[in-house]
Scaffold this active site. Structure first.
Site, PDB file in Angstrom:
ATOM      1  N   GLY A  85      -4.123  -5.271   7.947  1.00 45.55           N
ATOM      2  CA  GLY A  85      -3.841  -3.897   8.325  1.00 45.55           C
ATOM      3  C   GLY A  85      -4.014  -2.971   7.138  1.00 45.55           C
ATOM      4  CD  GLN A 122      -2.049   0.299   2.707  1.00 43.89           C
ATOM      5  OE1 GLN A 122      -2.243   0.114   3.898  1.00 43.89           O
ATOM      6  NE2 GLN A 122      -1.810  -0.701   1.861  1.00 43.89           N
ATOM      7  CG  LEU A 134      -4.198  -5.167   1.418  1.00 45.02           C
ATOM      8  CD1 LEU A 134      -5.345  -4.584   2.231  1.00 45.02           C
ATOM      9  CD2 LEU A 134      -4.645  -6.444   0.716  1.00 45.02           C
ATOM     10  CD  GLU A 147      -0.793  -1.474   7.919  1.00 45.62           C
ATOM     11  OE1 GLU A 147      -0.958  -0.485   7.184  1.00 45.62           O
ATOM     12  OE2 GLU A 147      -0.808  -2.640   7.479  1.00 45.62           O
TER      13      GLU A 147
HETATM   14 NI    NI Z   1       0.869  -2.235   3.324  1.00 43.86          NI
END
Ligand code: NI
Length: 169
Positions: free
Chosen positions: A45, A50, A93, A135
């Site tokens: 995701g 991001q 991430l 998310e």
């Molecule tokens: Ni994340």
């Protein structure tokens, strides 16, 4: 195009993202780039903040691109329903190298609009429900570390700050 991923500590990641009212060509291209970036990472995701764009857009694919029907691209997602609770290890991430057990809903239903402007609704349990919450949290400027409490949270934040200070982040 693979875009660089913004990491914990960068202001944009810790702010509420803006709703999208028009699906422009630029936003469609961003969504494609986000999918490519997610698969390359690899991750299941990704939220637009991001990759440095503060808008309410998420992509999720539990199959990591192996099953084309598994891809979810959603603008302005919001919860319709959340029930139950699960405790599983989670990473992000934007917080590379760290994992923690996070409480998330066991089942969740979200709705939003797709790139064609159509209303979409998705329900999931387990990992998918977890991804929805993870998310959507990003769109509100929240990362999984913010869902932790006490010593667990302090330890991760301290280690990240140290890495930032020493230029290793
Ligand atoms: Ni994340």
């Amino acid at each position: 195009m693979i875009r660089p991923i913004v990491k914990y500590g960068e202001a944009l990641l810790h702010r509420r993202a803006e709703a999208v009212y028009n699906v422009t060509a630029e936003i469609a291209a961003l969504a494609r780039d986000m999918v490519e970036t997610m698969y390359a990472a690899p991750g299941i995701g990704l939220a637009a903040p991001q990759v440095g764009v503060p808008i309410r857009l998420i992509v999720i694919d539990l199959s990591l691109g192996r099953d084309s029907s598994g891809l979810i691209t959603l603008l302005n997602p919001e919860f319709v329903e959340r029930e139950g609770m699960q405790l599983e290890e989670e990473g992000c991430l934007s917080v590379p190298g760290f994992n923690a057990t996070v409480a998330r809903p066991g089942r969740a239903t979200i709705r939003g609009i797709d790139l064609e402007g159509h209303d979409r609704i998705y329900s999931g349990e387990g990992l998918l429900a977890r991804a929805f919450q993870h998310e959507l949290d990003h769109l509100d400027g929240r990362v999984f570390v913010d869902r932790l409490r006490g010593i667990k949270r302090d330890l991760i934040v301290r280690r990240i700050r140290k890495q930032i200070r020493t230029g290793q982040w």
